[in-house]
Design a protein around this motif. Structure first.
Motif, PDB file in Angstrom:
ATOM      1  N   ASP A  59       0.846  -1.183   0.000  1.00 32.99           N
ATOM      2  CA  ASP A  59       0.000   0.000   0.000  1.00 32.99           C
ATOM      3  C   ASP A  59       0.894   1.250   0.000  1.00 32.99           C
ATOM      4  OD1 ASP A  59      -1.696   2.117   0.657  1.00 32.99           O
ATOM      5  OD2 ASP A  59      -2.827   0.950   2.125  1.00 32.99           O
ATOM      6  N   ALA A  60       0.678   2.131  -0.932  1.00 28.27           N
ATOM      7  CA  ALA A  60       1.498   3.343  -1.049  1.00 28.27           C
ATOM      8  C   ALA A  60       1.384   4.242   0.173  1.00 28.27           C
ATOM      9  CB  ALA A  60       1.111   4.115  -2.308  1.00 28.27           C
ATOM     10  N   SER A  61       0.358   4.057   0.984  1.00 24.44           N
ATOM     11  CA  SER A  61       0.191   4.905   2.166  1.00 24.44           C
ATOM     12  C   SER A  61       0.982   4.386   3.370  1.00 24.44           C
ATOM     13  CB  SER A  61      -1.293   5.013   2.530  1.00 24.44           C
ATOM     14  OG  SER A  61      -1.767   3.757   2.995  1.00 24.44           O
ATOM     15  N   LEU A  62       1.661   3.242   3.226  1.00 22.41           N
ATOM     16  CA  LEU A  62       2.459   2.724   4.339  1.00 22.41           C
ATOM     17  C   LEU A  62       3.637   3.657   4.612  1.00 22.41           C
ATOM     18  CD1 LEU A  62       2.557  -1.105   3.541  1.00 22.41           C
ATOM     19  CD2 LEU A  62       1.341   0.024   5.413  1.00 22.41           C
ATOM     20  N   PRO A  63       4.082   3.700   5.872  1.00 16.30           N
ATOM     21  CA  PRO A  63       5.224   4.562   6.199  1.00 16.30           C
ATOM     22  C   PRO A  63       6.471   4.158   5.411  1.00 16.30           C
ATOM     23  CG  PRO A  63       4.177   3.699   8.194  1.00 16.30           C
ATOM     24  CD  PRO A  63       3.549   3.002   7.032  1.00 16.30           C
ATOM     25  N   ALA A  64       7.334   5.119   5.158  1.00 18.70           N
ATOM     26  CA  ALA A  64       8.558   4.877   4.386  1.00 18.70           C
ATOM     27  C   ALA A  64       9.437   3.812   5.033  1.00 18.70           C
ATOM     28  CB  ALA A  64       9.333   6.181   4.228  1.00 18.70           C
ATOM     29  N   TRP A  65       9.387   3.681   6.348  1.00 21.51           N
ATOM     30  CA  TRP A  65      10.245   2.708   7.019  1.00 21.51           C
ATOM     31  C   TRP A  65       9.834   1.260   6.765  1.00 21.51           C
ATOM     32  CZ3 TRP A  65       6.984   0.356  10.370  1.00 21.51           C
ATOM     33  CH2 TRP A  65       6.001   1.104  11.007  1.00 21.51           C
ATOM     34  N   THR A  66       8.710   1.024   6.106  1.00 25.11           N
ATOM     35  CA  THR A  66       8.338  -0.347   5.736  1.00 25.11           C
ATOM     36  C   THR A  66       9.013  -0.780   4.435  1.00 25.11           C
ATOM     37  OG1 THR A  66       6.349   0.326   4.520  1.00 25.11           O
ATOM     38  CG2 THR A  66       6.083  -0.156   6.883  1.00 25.11           C
ATOM     39  N   GLU A  67       9.597   0.167   3.704  1.00 21.54           N
ATOM     40  CA  GLU A  67      10.186  -0.116   2.396  1.00 21.54           C
ATOM     41  C   GLU A  67      11.282  -1.194   2.423  1.00 21.54           C
ATOM     42  OE1 GLU A  67      10.904  -0.224  -1.568  1.00 21.54           O
ATOM     43  OE2 GLU A  67       9.213   0.725  -0.573  1.00 21.54           O
ATOM     44  N   PRO A  68      12.258  -1.157   3.354  1.00 20.97           N
ATOM     45  CA  PRO A  68      13.276  -2.218   3.354  1.00 20.97           C
ATOM     46  C   PRO A  68      12.675  -3.612   3.533  1.00 20.97           C
ATOM     47  CG  PRO A  68      14.019  -0.385   4.684  1.00 20.97           C
ATOM     48  CD  PRO A  68      12.578  -0.119   4.335  1.00 20.97           C
ATOM     49  N   PHE A  69      11.685  -3.727   4.415  1.00 21.57           N
ATOM     50  CA  PHE A  69      11.028  -5.016   4.610  1.00 21.57           C
ATOM     51  C   PHE A  69      10.301  -5.436   3.337  1.00 21.57           C
ATOM     52  CE2 PHE A  69       7.307  -7.560   5.633  1.00 21.57           C
ATOM     53  CZ  PHE A  69       7.887  -8.615   6.314  1.00 21.57           C
ATOM     54  N   ALA A  70       9.580  -4.512   2.726  1.00 21.99           N
ATOM     55  CA  ALA A  70       8.839  -4.823   1.495  1.00 21.99           C
ATOM     56  C   ALA A  70       9.787  -5.296   0.392  1.00 21.99           C
ATOM     57  CB  ALA A  70       8.045  -3.601   1.035  1.00 21.99           C
ATOM     58  N   ARG A  71      10.921  -4.614   0.236  1.00 25.03           N
ATOM     59  CA  ARG A  71      11.906  -5.027  -0.773  1.00 25.03           C
ATOM     60  C   ARG A  71      12.433  -6.431  -0.479  1.00 25.03           C
ATOM     61  NH1 ARG A  71      14.178   0.049  -0.172  1.00 25.03           N
ATOM     62  NH2 ARG A  71      15.878  -0.889   0.987  1.00 25.03           N
ATOM     63  N   MET A  72      12.769  -6.701   0.787  1.00 25.55           N
ATOM     64  CA  MET A  72      13.341  -7.994   1.162  1.00 25.55           C
ATOM     65  C   MET A  72      12.337  -9.128   0.924  1.00 25.55           C
ATOM     66  SD  MET A  72      16.441  -7.470   2.008  1.00 25.55           S
ATOM     67  CE  MET A  72      16.857  -9.028   2.709  1.00 25.55           C
ATOM     68  N   ILE A  73      11.103  -8.946   1.365  1.00 27.74           N
ATOM     69  CA  ILE A  73      10.145 -10.043   1.249  1.00 27.74           C
ATOM     70  C   ILE A  73       9.721 -10.254  -0.206  1.00 27.74           C
ATOM     71  CG2 ILE A  73       7.987  -8.787   1.712  1.00 27.74           C
ATOM     72  CD1 ILE A  73       7.425 -11.365   3.571  1.00 27.74           C
ATOM     73  N   ASN A  74       9.675  -9.195  -0.987  1.00 24.34           N
ATOM     74  CA  ASN A  74       9.342  -9.354  -2.404  1.00 24.34           C
ATOM     75  C   ASN A  74      10.436 -10.088  -3.164  1.00 24.34           C
ATOM     76  OD1 ASN A  74       6.704  -8.269  -3.340  1.00 24.34           O
ATOM     77  ND2 ASN A  74       7.389  -6.508  -2.158  1.00 24.34           N
ATOM     78  N   ALA A  75      11.684  -9.832  -2.824  1.00 29.50           N
ATOM     79  CA  ALA A  75      12.807 -10.456  -3.527  1.00 29.50           C
ATOM     80  C   ALA A  75      13.084 -11.887  -3.060  1.00 29.50           C
ATOM     81  CB  ALA A  75      14.064  -9.612  -3.332  1.00 29.50           C
ATOM     82  N   ALA A  76      12.648 -12.228  -1.870  1.00 32.28           N
ATOM     83  CA  ALA A  76      12.995 -13.520  -1.268  1.00 32.28           C
ATOM     84  C   ALA A  76      12.373 -14.697  -2.023  1.00 32.28           C
ATOM     85  CB  ALA A  76      12.533 -13.559   0.189  1.00 32.28           C
ATOM     86  N   LYS A  77      13.125 -15.770  -2.135  1.00 33.19           N
ATOM     87  CA  LYS A  77      12.601 -17.051  -2.625  1.00 33.19           C
ATOM     88  C   LYS A  77      11.661 -17.570  -1.548  1.00 33.19           C
ATOM     89  CE  LYS A  77      12.324 -20.942  -4.870  1.00 33.19           C
ATOM     90  NZ  LYS A  77      11.573 -21.018  -6.095  1.00 33.19           N
TER      91      LYS A  77
END
Length: 132
Positions: A59-77
């Protein structure tokens, strides 16, 4: 052999329903750091679907500090244990057959580790008036 690490968010009152609370910045940073230590995630169907619905297209309305987690979980096998799903996306692969054998095989692969999260069955948050 890579290690298998288990993690779950739980509150002092025993709540482990990820839909009932939003982890704060510290938890997101900590979890992103732990994900970086693993090669893959191991989920059951319910946890996979919960995480996919929340993080595949954050969700684009999530705080910016969720971005590293979002990147990690999206990239993870992701390996998903399910007897009901037929097709997965989101960098995921179905795990079928004997679970013990499958997990041993995943652990025997070279790598930094597997990260496991989620609970079986329904878990409800206890009322805050609980006495300790």
């Amino acid at each position: 052999m890579r290690p298998l690490r288990y993690s779950i968010n739980i509150t002092v009152d025993g709540c482990c329903d990820h839909r009932a609370l939003m982890p704060d910045e510290e938890i997101h940073i900590y979890t992103a750091e732990r994900l970086a230590e693993a090669d893959a995630l191991l989920f059951g169907r319910v946890t996979y679907q919960l995480m996919e619905s929340g993080w595949r297209y954050p969700d684009a309305s999530l705080p910016a500090w969720t971005e590293p987690f979002a990147r990690m979980i999206n990239a993870a096998k992701k390996y998903v244990v399910s007897s009901t799903l037929d097709h997965l996306e989101w960098n995921a692969e179905l795990v079928r057959g004997d679970l013990g054998t499958a997990v041993r095989e995943l652990k025997n692969e070279e790598g930094r580790g597997l990260y496991l999260g989620g609970v079986q069955g329904r878990r409800r948050c206890h009322p805050p008036h609980r006495r300790w």
